[in-house]
Write a protein that holds these residues in place. Structure first.
Motif, PDB file in Angstrom:
ATOM      1  N   LEU A  70      24.642  45.963  60.757  1.00  0.00           N
ATOM      2  CA  LEU A  70      23.203  45.814  60.977  1.00  0.00           C
ATOM      3  C   LEU A  70      22.972  44.423  61.544  1.00  0.00           C
ATOM      4  N   ALA A  71      22.537  44.364  62.788  1.00  0.00           N
ATOM      5  CA  ALA A  71      22.453  43.080  63.479  1.00  0.00           C
ATOM      6  C   ALA A  71      21.543  42.089  62.764  1.00  0.00           C
ATOM      7  N   CYS A  72      20.496  42.583  62.129  1.00  0.00           N
ATOM      8  CA  CYS A  72      19.543  41.675  61.468  1.00  0.00           C
ATOM      9  C   CYS A  72      20.158  40.968  60.277  1.00  0.00           C
ATOM     10  N   GLN A  73      21.247  41.516  59.735  1.00  0.00           N
ATOM     11  CA  GLN A  73      21.866  40.957  58.541  1.00  0.00           C
ATOM     12  C   GLN A  73      23.130  40.156  58.837  1.00  0.00           C
ATOM     13  N   CYS A  74      23.411  39.907  60.096  1.00  0.00           N
ATOM     14  CA  CYS A  74      24.680  39.278  60.474  1.00  0.00           C
ATOM     15  C   CYS A  74      24.489  37.944  61.175  1.00  0.00           C
ATOM     16  N   ARG A  75      25.466  37.044  60.971  1.00  0.00           N
ATOM     17  CA  ARG A  75      25.525  35.763  61.670  1.00  0.00           C
ATOM     18  C   ARG A  75      26.740  35.752  62.590  1.00  0.00           C
ATOM     19  N   VAL A  76      26.585  35.105  63.734  1.00  0.00           N
ATOM     20  CA  VAL A  76      27.686  34.976  64.689  1.00  0.00           C
ATOM     21  C   VAL A  76      28.405  33.663  64.410  1.00  0.00           C
ATOM     22  N   ASP A  77      29.622  33.758  63.850  1.00  0.00           N
ATOM     23  CA  ASP A  77      30.407  32.558  63.530  1.00  0.00           C
ATOM     24  C   ASP A  77      31.712  32.502  64.302  1.00  0.00           C
ATOM     25  N   GLN A  78      32.005  33.535  65.092  1.00  0.00           N
ATOM     26  CA  GLN A  78      33.219  33.575  65.906  1.00  0.00           C
ATOM     27  C   GLN A  78      32.940  34.443  67.121  1.00  0.00           C
ATOM     28  N   ASP A  79      33.892  34.419  68.071  1.00  0.00           N
ATOM     29  CA  ASP A  79      33.723  35.261  69.257  1.00  0.00           C
ATOM     30  C   ASP A  79      33.560  36.718  68.838  1.00  0.00           C
ATOM     31  N   LEU A  80      32.672  37.407  69.537  1.00  0.00           N
ATOM     32  CA  LEU A  80      32.307  38.757  69.106  1.00  0.00           C
ATOM     33  C   LEU A  80      31.945  39.604  70.307  1.00  0.00           C
ATOM     34  N   ARG A  81      32.469  40.811  70.340  1.00  0.00           N
ATOM     35  CA  ARG A  81      32.075  41.797  71.356  1.00  0.00           C
ATOM     36  C   ARG A  81      31.485  43.000  70.630  1.00  0.00           C
ATOM     37  N   ILE A  82      30.281  43.383  71.022  1.00  0.00           N
ATOM     38  CA  ILE A  82      29.622  44.503  70.334  1.00  0.00           C
ATOM     39  C   ILE A  82      29.179  45.558  71.341  1.00  0.00           C
ATOM     40  N   ALA A  83      28.916  46.736  70.824  1.00  0.00           N
ATOM     41  CA  ALA A  83      28.312  47.808  71.616  1.00  0.00           C
ATOM     42  C   ALA A  83      27.037  48.230  70.911  1.00  0.00           C
ATOM     43  N   ARG A  84      25.988  48.440  71.669  1.00  0.00           N
ATOM     44  CA  ARG A  84      24.740  48.943  71.103  1.00  0.00           C
ATOM     45  C   ARG A  84      24.922  50.365  70.593  1.00  0.00           C
ATOM     46  N   PHE A  85      24.135  50.734  69.613  1.00  0.00           N
ATOM     47  CA  PHE A  85      24.067  52.140  69.218  1.00  0.00           C
ATOM     48  C   PHE A  85      23.540  52.932  70.411  1.00  0.00           C
ATOM     49  N   ASP A  86      24.306  53.925  70.836  1.00  0.00           N
ATOM     50  CA  ASP A  86      23.917  54.753  71.973  1.00  0.00           C
ATOM     51  C   ASP A  86      23.432  56.097  71.440  1.00  0.00           C
ATOM     52  N   PRO A  87      22.132  56.342  71.475  1.00  0.00           N
ATOM     53  CA  PRO A  87      21.640  57.598  70.891  1.00  0.00           C
ATOM     54  C   PRO A  87      22.226  58.836  71.557  1.00  0.00           C
ATOM     55  N   LEU A  88      22.571  58.749  72.838  1.00  0.00           N
ATOM     56  CA  LEU A  88      23.142  59.911  73.515  1.00  0.00           C
ATOM     57  C   LEU A  88      24.540  60.229  73.009  1.00  0.00           C
ATOM     58  N   GLU A  89      25.279  59.187  72.594  1.00  0.00           N
ATOM     59  CA  GLU A  89      26.644  59.377  72.104  1.00  0.00           C
ATOM     60  C   GLU A  89      26.703  59.414  70.585  1.00  0.00           C
ATOM     61  N   ASP A  90      25.909  58.565  69.936  1.00  0.00           N
ATOM     62  CA  ASP A  90      26.030  58.366  68.496  1.00  0.00           C
ATOM     63  C   ASP A  90      24.950  59.071  67.690  1.00  0.00           C
ATOM     64  N   GLY A  91      23.890  59.535  68.325  1.00  0.00           N
ATOM     65  CA  GLY A  91      22.793  60.166  67.600  1.00  0.00           C
ATOM     66  C   GLY A  91      22.936  61.680  67.532  1.00  0.00           C
ATOM     67  N   LEU A  92      22.246  62.287  66.572  1.00  0.00           N
ATOM     68  CA  LEU A  92      22.231  63.741  66.412  1.00  0.00           C
ATOM     69  C   LEU A  92      21.072  64.313  67.224  1.00  0.00           C
ATOM     70  N   PRO A  93      21.340  65.191  68.192  1.00  0.00           N
ATOM     71  CA  PRO A  93      20.241  65.773  68.976  1.00  0.00           C
ATOM     72  C   PRO A  93      19.328  66.635  68.116  1.00  0.00           C
ATOM     73  N   ALA A  94      18.031  66.567  68.404  1.00  0.00           N
ATOM     74  CA  ALA A  94      17.059  67.386  67.677  1.00  0.00           C
ATOM     75  C   ALA A  94      15.966  67.806  68.642  1.00  0.00           C
ATOM     76  N   GLU A  95      15.616  69.079  68.601  1.00  0.00           N
ATOM     77  CA  GLU A  95      14.590  69.616  69.503  1.00  0.00           C
ATOM     78  C   GLU A  95      13.213  69.528  68.861  1.00  0.00           C
ATOM     79  N   ILE A  96      12.241  69.078  69.625  1.00  0.00           N
ATOM     80  CA  ILE A  96      10.861  69.042  69.156  1.00  0.00           C
ATOM     81  C   ILE A  96      10.315  70.469  69.152  1.00  0.00           C
ATOM     82  N   VAL A  97       9.863  70.929  67.987  1.00  0.00           N
ATOM     83  CA  VAL A  97       9.352  72.303  67.879  1.00  0.00           C
ATOM     84  C   VAL A  97       7.849  72.348  67.629  1.00  0.00           C
ATOM     85  N   ALA A  98       7.252  71.225  67.244  1.00  0.00           N
ATOM     86  CA  ALA A  98       5.801  71.212  67.024  1.00  0.00           C
ATOM     87  C   ALA A  98       5.275  69.792  67.083  1.00  0.00           C
ATOM     88  N   LEU A  99       4.085  69.643  67.671  1.00  0.00           N
ATOM     89  CA  LEU A  99       3.355  68.382  67.735  1.00  0.00           C
ATOM     90  C   LEU A  99       1.896  68.679  67.433  1.00  0.00           C
TER      91      LEU A  99
END
Length: 312
Positions: A70-99
């Protein structure tokens, strides 16, 4: 100074920098809401190096082993490479059925995930649009019965997700982030105890699920639900709540406005020292409710609260 990399972009940051701030200061547009490790909107994956995690228990160990932080809870104290959460790859698809607009500024969103999702009343999910806008919302649906996931979106104020929600259409897809459990829940051991549910605005959403879960599990103690709304029209579940109370004599419903709030708070008298209270809404409302409950004699460890932030 450590080097922080996200995608093809690398830059130097001051040692000890908050990871969320460092990413967003560089234009990475990492979503966030609570900044307390609860909402999980700022989830990122560490590919090389690890930040200092100031709140490691906020994330499941399985997710941590996969490199998620969780980025909000972390400090950068050394070199770091990160990847953003990708909703297309990492999220569960859900269809909108009512609004449906339940009130002028409250949008009810119902979705059906493409894979079954097991959850408990009171939990919440991060919703992602196809443009990468994210925000956590509490589940208002009843687990195991309704076949859809329901969310109540407060659109009173401008916000990235609220603005996007106004343009959603039935049949479109959203992505679901990690399922989270906050303080709100129903415990089968509570069946004989008085249970109060106090909500402000769309803080009613998780309590709508919880009160029905309590009734489904045969709750036998007194049930009292208080909903604070800006005006009578904003009591967006008034009819369903009143219908539920007619079916269940133990359930008492009170729909109040800010003008009625002082008198309602002053009249709070728990029927026993075993009374439990679930509270949800904006921080100021939750604080008012919790303070008065304590004065009325409800022990702090018997008050369970979730707050909704204004960031949208």
């Amino acid at each position: 100074m450590p080097e922080l990399c996200a995608g093809e972009h690398c830059w130097a940051v001051a040692s000890g920098s908050n990871l969320l701030d460092a990413l967003n200061d560089a234009g990475m547009a990492i979503p966030y809401s609570c900044r307390a490790g609860s909402c999980h909107a700022c989830l990122v994956r560490c590919l090389e190096g690890l930040p200092t995690d100031t709140n490691p228990t906020a994330l499941a160990e399985e997710k941590r082993q996969e490199g998620w932080r969780l980025a909000c809870q972390c400090r950068v104290d050394q070199d770091l490479r990160i990847a953003r959460f990708d909703p297309l790859e990492d999220g569960l698809p859900a269809e909108i059925v009512a609004l449906d607009w339940l009130a002028p500024e409250v949008l009810r969103l119902r979705v059906v995930p493409l894979k079954p999702l097991r959850y408990q009343a009171g939990q919440h999910l991060v919703l992602w649009t196809d443009t990468g806008v994210a925000r956590p919302y509490s589940l208002a649906s009843l687990p195991g019965e309704e076949g859809f996931l329901e969310f109540h979106i407060d659109c009173r104020r401008p916000g990235l997700f609220c603005d996007a929600a106004r343009h959603l259409r039935v049949g479109e897809m959203l992505r679901l982030g990690e399922l989270r459990g906050g303080a709100l829940h129903y415990d089968a051991d509570w069946q004989e105890r008085p249970l109060w549910l106090l909500a402000a605005g769309t803080g009613l959403a998780p309590l709508w699920g919880i009160v029905r879960e309590a009734l489904r599990q045969g709750h036998r103690g007194p049930l009292r639900l208080v909903h604070l709304a800006s005006d009578p029209q904003a009591h967006y579940l008034a009819a369903p709540l009143q219908a539920l109370a007619q079916e269940h004599p133990l359930l008492q419903i009170e729909l109040i406005t800010p003008a009625q709030l002082p008198a309602t708070l002053a009249a709070l008298r728990p029927p026993s020292r075993q009374t439990l209270a679930l509270v949800c809404g904006a921080p100021s409302s939750v604080e008012q409710f919790a303070r008065r409950l304590f004065i009325a004699g409800v022990p702090r460890n018997q008050v369970f609260a979730d707050t909704f932030t204004d960031h949208a």
